[in-house]
Scaffold this active site. Structure first.
Site, PDB file in Angstrom:
ATOM      1  N   GLU A 182       0.859  -1.176   0.000  1.00  0.00           N
ATOM      2  CA  GLU A 182       0.000   0.000   0.000  1.00  0.00           C
ATOM      3  C   GLU A 182       0.896   1.227   0.000  1.00  0.00           C
ATOM      4  O   GLU A 182       1.958   1.234   0.628  1.00  0.00           O
ATOM      5  CB  GLU A 182      -0.913   0.040   1.233  1.00  0.00           C
ATOM      6  CG  GLU A 182      -1.785   1.290   1.273  1.00  0.00           C
ATOM      7  CD  GLU A 182      -2.830   1.278   2.381  1.00  0.00           C
ATOM      8  OE1 GLU A 182      -3.701   2.165   2.376  1.00  0.00           O
ATOM      9  OE2 GLU A 182      -2.777   0.388   3.240  1.00  0.00           O
ATOM     10  N   CYS A 223      -6.498   1.177   3.098  1.00  0.00           N
ATOM     11  CA  CYS A 223      -7.373   2.338   3.191  1.00  0.00           C
ATOM     12  C   CYS A 223      -7.308   3.192   1.943  1.00  0.00           C
ATOM     13  O   CYS A 223      -8.238   3.933   1.644  1.00  0.00           O
ATOM     14  CB  CYS A 223      -6.984   3.160   4.416  1.00  0.00           C
ATOM     15  SG  CYS A 223      -7.382   2.362   5.985  1.00  0.00           S
ATOM     16  N   ASN A 237     -12.508  -2.995   1.458  1.00  0.00           N
ATOM     17  CA  ASN A 237     -11.440  -3.067   2.447  1.00  0.00           C
ATOM     18  C   ASN A 237     -11.897  -2.443   3.757  1.00  0.00           C
ATOM     19  O   ASN A 237     -12.233  -1.256   3.803  1.00  0.00           O
ATOM     20  CB  ASN A 237     -10.209  -2.304   1.933  1.00  0.00           C
ATOM     21  CG  ASN A 237      -9.117  -2.201   2.986  1.00  0.00           C
ATOM     22  OD1 ASN A 237      -8.365  -3.139   3.206  1.00  0.00           O
ATOM     23  ND2 ASN A 237      -9.025  -1.057   3.646  1.00  0.00           N
ATOM     24  N   GLU A 238     -11.980  -3.251   4.802  1.00  0.00           N
ATOM     25  CA  GLU A 238     -12.216  -2.781   6.174  1.00  0.00           C
ATOM     26  C   GLU A 238     -13.451  -1.903   6.327  1.00  0.00           C
ATOM     27  O   GLU A 238     -13.449  -0.923   7.076  1.00  0.00           O
ATOM     28  CB  GLU A 238     -10.986  -2.027   6.696  1.00  0.00           C
ATOM     29  CG  GLU A 238      -9.764  -2.897   6.879  1.00  0.00           C
ATOM     30  CD  GLU A 238      -8.642  -2.186   7.621  1.00  0.00           C
ATOM     31  OE1 GLU A 238      -8.862  -1.078   8.140  1.00  0.00           O
ATOM     32  OE2 GLU A 238      -7.529  -2.748   7.680  1.00  0.00           O
TER      33      GLU A 238
END
Length: 829
Positions: free
Chosen positions: A44, A253, A384-385
C-alpha cells in the site's frame, strides 16, 4: 557454515535454567495441504512507499502538481528551487492554462527568460529529490527526460546536470535544443562522477523568450529487472527474496476512501478513491491524486507496474477495488445506482485488462503497454475494512454477481472489517457464510500478547465455510519480541492451512524520515534499505513453507495465574472531557480512593504527559480537544479485586472518554473506551507493552454535555462494566499467552520442524519424530536475539544463523534457545 552442534549440547544462557517440553510428530498422518501461494506481500502507498520509495523516479513533484489538497505544506513548487548561472535572470511560474500538456497533467512550469548573462548563461530550476536528496552512485547512469516547448523561433538550448547540495556539478552536462511551441519529449543520459546522498537535478535554459517544462524525470538506469519506469532495485530485491506467493495491491485504506467519482478536470483538486484506469497508459497522461495518508500520489507506479512486478517475483497478482462504502474511519455508503454500475463495469474491464486477449479492448491496452501475454489474474478483492457490513455486503453482492457471470473462475474476496472480533466482524462473517462467499479478508493489528494468546484462532473455524485471507496483520512495534509473537502465531496459520489460504504481514515499506504507521517490514532512506526483525521471521517462514502439514503436538508452559492488578486512570482521545466523584472500593467495601477534586489533583500522575489537565468547577478537566492518549493515573499498581466508579462528561471533540483500570504503566493497562473511533462504537481495550487489542465492544456512542455514571467491577480475572446503572458488558481475561509453539511441515520429502520459544527461558525439548527413517544430521536455521532488538540502517542484529545439528534420530533432545525461532530441516523417509 557454523560449526556442527550436538543435539544435546546446551545452547541457551547457562544462567537460565531450561524448562522441559516434549514434541511428538506423526508422519504417518496427513495434515492439510499448503498452497504455494499461502504467504505473500501486501503493498500500500503508505509511509511514502511508492513515490520516493519503491517507484524509482528520483524527481519529486516532477509535473508540478503538488497541492495543499495533498498536504497543507505543499505548493506546486515543492521540491524545486530557482537557479541561475553566468548572470542569467528570469522568472519561474507554475501555470494551469490552455497550453497545458493534457487534461490530466494540468500544471506546468513556465520559465520567462530575460536573455541576460554571457555566453552559456542559464536560468532555470533545480530539484532536490526526496528526503535528503537524490542518492547518486559514481559511474552510474541516469535517464533524463522532459516535455518542453518554446516560443523562440530559433529554439532554446536546455541543459540538464547533476549537482550536490552546495551546487557543485557532478556530471557532464546534457544539452538538448527545444524547437517549436508544441509539447515534445526530450531524453538523454547523465552519468554521476561521484557518489552522494544529497544529489540534485538542475535544468536550465539559455537565451530569451518563454520555455515551458513538464514531467521532468530522472530514473536510475539500474532499476529492478532493468524495467523502464521501473522499481528501486534494492527494495524490489528485498521483496523478491521473500519469495512471495502473491502480491496484494494497491491498498488498504487507499482503495476505498475518498470520492468514488471518475477523474474529471474540474475535480482535479480532490481526493478520489484509487481507480485503476487512472493509473495505466503513458505516465504523462495518468491522473494524480491526494493520497489518503497525507501526501501526493503520481500514479507512476500503477496497475500495469503492479501486475508486472508480481510476475517478475513469481507471485500471484491480487488487486483490490473499491466497493463504494468507505472505511478507515469515514464510514459512508454511496447510494448512486449509476455510479455502482460504472464501478462494476470498471472491475470487469480490469479483469479483461489482466486476462483478455489482445483482440479485446482492454487486452489491447495491456499489449500496447508492452505485455501482450495475459497476466493470469485468479483472485480479486472487493472492498477493504468497511465498518458498515450490511451496506458493504449489498454492494459486494452486485460486484460478485457480475464477476461470476462473466468470469466464473475468478475468486472474489470479501472482508470482515478492521478488527479481529466485535459486532462488525460477527455481522460481516454471518453475511459471508450465508452467501457462501469464496474467501474473507481479515485484518488485525494487536499486541504481542494477543498473538501469543491466539495461536488456536483458526482451529475452530468452519471447515465447510469461506476460506480466510489474512490480508493485514502485525503486532504493534518492530522489536524482536514482536517478531517472535508473530512467528508463534504463524505456526497456527500453517497448522490451519486448509482454512487460512493466504496471509500477508503489513505494512510492507516505510520511509524512515516520513511515515504514518509502525510496525513495518522493510525500512528505507534515499540510499539504504533494511529488513525489520519481522522481515527476518517472514522470510524464514516464506522460504520454508512446505507443501503439507505433518500433524504434531507439544507440551505447554505452566500457566501463571493471578488477579488483574493495577491502579486506575482517566483519559481522552481528541476530546475534551470532565471527570468527577472518582471512587475506588475494595471487594470488602473499604475505600481505596475517594476523589472529588476539592483538594486539587495532587493524587494524579500524568502518565503520558499529554493534554491539558486542571481542576475546574470541582471537576478534573482535560481541555485540549486535539490531544490524544492523555492518560492520568492514581492509586497503587498492586490493587486488585476492586470497584471503580466515576462520573464522566464529554465537553467537546471527536470522541467520548476513556476510563482505565489494571494500570501498570502507560503501556500496560486496560481501558474502557466509550465513544471511540470517531464516536462510532465503544470497547474495552487491553494494552500490553504498548500494543493494544480489543477484548469486547458494542455500538455505544456518547452525547456531548451529558454526564454518565461509569462503574468497573474487577474480580480476579473477571471484569464487569456498568453504564448508568445498567450492565454494559464484561469479560474474563484468562487466556494463556503460550510462548512455546511449533508446527511441522513436509517439503519435498524433508520434515521441517519449526519451533518458536518466545520466552527468557531455554526450552529443553524431547523430540519424537515418529519414524526412525531419518538422516543423522539436520540443517538448522536459528533467529535469536534480545527481545528489545530493533533493526536500523546501521545495525541489524537478528540474522539467520545456519548450522548442522548432529545426533538426529527418532528420539532426541534439543534445547531451543531463549527468544528464538528455530527451523530444523530433516531428511526423512
Amino acid at each position: 557454515m557454523a560449526a556442527p552442534t550436538r543435539a544435546d549440547a546446551p545452547t541457551a544462557d547457562p544462567a537460565a535454567e531450561p524448562a522441559d517440553y516434549s514434541l511428538t510428530v506423526s508422519p504417518d498422518r496427513a495434515g492439510p495441504a499448503i498452497d504455494r501461494t499461502m504467504y505473500g506481500v501486501f503493498f500500500e502507498d503508505i509511509n511514502n512507499a511508492a513515490d520516493g520509495g519503491l517507484y524509482a523516479e528520483l524527481v519529486q513533484n516532477r509535473s508540478f502538481e503538488f497541492s495543499t489538497v495533498d498536504n497543507r505544506s505543499y505548493t506546486p513548487l515543492t521540491g524545486w528551487q530557482q537557479t541561475a548561472t553566468g548572470g542569467a535572470t528570469g522568472t519561474v511560474q507554475v501555470v494551469n492554462d490552455t497550453e497545458r500538456l493534457n487534461e490530466r497533467n494540468r500544471n506546468h512550469l513556465r520559465l520567462g527568460l530575460a536573455g541576460t548573462g554571457g555566453a552559456g548563461a542559464g536560468f532555470g530550476v533545480v530539484n532536490s529529490g526526496y528526503g535528503a536528496g537524490m542518492a547518486l552512485r559514481e559511474g552510474a547512469r541516469y535517464d533524463f527526460s522532459v516535455w518542453a516547448r518554446t516560443d523562440s523561433a530559433t529554439g532554446t538550448r536546455l541543459t540538464a546536470e547533476l549537482r550536490t547540495t552546495d551546487g557543485t556539478t557532478v556530471s557532464a552536462p546534457l544539452a538538448v535544443t527545444v524547437r517549436g511551441d508544441r509539447w515534445t519529449k526530450y531524453t538523454g543520459t547523465l552519468t554521476a562522477k561521484v557518489s552522494t546522498t544529497g544529489g540534485r537535478l538542475a535544468v536550465t535554459a539559455e537565451g530569451g523568450g518563454t520555455v515551458r517544462l513538464d514531467m521532468v524525470s530522472l530514473f536510475p538506469r539500474d532499476t529492478y529487472k532493468g524495467r523502464a519506469n521501473g522499481l528501486r532495485k534494492d527494495l524490489a530485491e528485498k521483496i523478491a527474496a521473500l519469495k512471495p506467493g502473491f502480491v496484494r495491491f494497491p491498498g488498504g485504506c487507499l482503495v476505498n476512501t475518498g470520492s468514488h467519482q471518475a477523474y474529471e478536470a474540474p475535480d482535479f483538486e480532490r481526493r478520489r478513491s484509487y481507480q485503476w484506469k487512472d493509473t495505466i497508459g503513458p505516465v504523462e497522461q495518468r491522473a494524480v491524486n491526494a493520497n489518503f495518508w497525507g501526501y501526493h500520489q503520481s500514479y507512476g507506479l500503477g496497475y500495469y507496474e503492479y501486475f508486472q512486478f508480481a510476475e517478475d517475483v513469481g507471485a500471484m497478482p491480487l488487486p483490490v477495488v473499491p466497493a463504494l462504502v468507505t472505511g478507515c474511519g469515514e464510514n459512508k455508503a454511496t447510494d448512486d445506482p449509476a455510479l455502482l454500475r460504472r464501478h462494476i463495469q470498471d472491475t470487469l474491464d480490469l479483469i479483461e485488462f489482466a486476462n483478455g486477449p489482445v483482440t479485446s479492448t482492454w487486452g489491447r491496452k495491456r499489449a500496447e503497454m508492452g505485455h501482450p501475454k495475459p497476466f493470469g489474474l485468479t483472485h480479486l478483492g472487493v472492498g477493504n475494512e468497511e465498518n458498515l457490513p450490511d451496506q458493504f455486503f449489498a454492494r459486494f453482492t452486485e460486484f460478485r454477481k457480475a464477476i461470476k457471470a462473466t468470469y466464473p473462475d475468478i475468486t472474489v474476496v470479501s472482508n470482515s472489517g478492521p478488527d479481529d472480533a466485535g459486532t462488525t466482524f460477527d455481522r460481516a462473517w454471518q453475511l459471508n457464510r450465508e452467501a457462501r462467499v469464496d474467501m474473507v479478508d481479515e485484518h488485525y493489528y494487536n499486541s504481542p500478547q494477543w498473538f501469543l494468546e491466539n495461536n488456536d484462532r483458526y482451529d475452530s473455524y468452519d471447515r465447510q465455510g469461506p476460506k480466510v485471507f489474512l490480508g493485514e496483520y502485525a503486532s504493534r512495534d518492530n522489536r524482536f519480541s514482536n517478531a517472535l509473537s508473530e512467528a508463534a502465531f504463524m505456526t497456527g496459520l500453517e497448522r490451519n492451512a486448509d482454512i487460512v489460504k493466504l496471509a500477508s504481514y503489513a505494512p510492507l515499506l516505510a520511509d524512515v524520515r516520513q511515515n504514518q504507521w509502525r510496525p513495518d517490514m522493510i525500512w528505507f532512506d534515499n540510499q539504504r534499505s533494511w529488513g525489520s526483525t519481522s522481515y527476518e521471521v517472514q522470510k524464514l517462514f516464506m522460504n520454508n513453507t512446505g507443501d503439507r502439514v505433518v500433524p504434531s503436538r507439544a507440551s505447554t508452559t505452566p500457566a501463571i495465574s493471578g488477579p488483574i492488578t493495577g491502579a486506575v486512570g482517566l483519559s481522552t482521545w481528541a476530546t475534551s472531557a470532565a471527570y468527577d466523584d472518582v471512587r475506588v472500593t475494595a471487594a470488602d467495601g473499604s475505600t481505596l480512593l475517594a476523589e472529588d477534586f476539592s483538594a486539587g489533583d495532587f493524587r494524579w500522575t500524568r502518565a503520558t504527559g499529554r493534554g491539558t489537565w486542571s481542576v475546574q468547577d470541582g471537576a478534573y478537566v482535560q481541555s485540549d480537544a486535539a490531544a490524544e492518549d492523555t492518560l492520568v493515573t492514581a492509586g497503587d499498581t498492586g490493587w486488585h479485586d476492586y470497584d471503580l466508579r466515576v462520573k464522566a462528561t464529554k465537553k467537546s471533540g471527536k470522541e467520548g472518554f476513556l476510563v482505565a483500570f489494571g494500570v501498570r504503566d502507560s503501556g500496560n493497562h486496560y481501558w474502557w473506551n466509550l465513544g471511540g473511533w470517531g464516536n462510532t462504537r465503544s470497547a474495552v481495550e487491553k494494552t500490553v507493552g504498548g500494543g493494544k487489542e480489543t477484548i469486547t465492544e458494542n455500538g455505544t456512542t456518547i452525547q456531548t454535555g451529558r454526564t454518565y455514571d461509569l462503574h468497573v467491577q474487577v474480580r480476579g480475572r473477571q471484569v464487569t462494566l456498568f453504564l448508568d446503572g445498567q450492565k454494559w458488558g464484561g469479560f474474563t481475561d484468562d487466556k494463556a499467552a503460550e510462548p512455546f509453539r511449533q508446527v511441522v511441515t513436509r517439503d519435498k520429502g524433508d520434515l521441517v520442524v519449526k519451533v518458536v520459544n518466545a520466552q527468557a527461558t531455554p526450552a529443553r525439548t524431547r523430540i519424537d519424530l515418529g519414524t526412525s527413517k531419518v538422516a543423522p544430521t539436520a540443517r538448522m536455521t536459528t533467529l535469536q536475539g534480545a527481545p528489545d532488538a530493533v533493526h536500523t540502517a546501521d545495525e541489524q542484529p537478528v540474522q539467520p544463523r545456519e548450522s548442522t545439528l548432529r545426533g538426529i534420530a527418532r528420539n532426541f533432545t534439543y534445547t531451543f534457545p531463549a527468544h528464538s525461532v528455530t527451523f530444523l530441516r530433516i531428511k526423512a523417509g
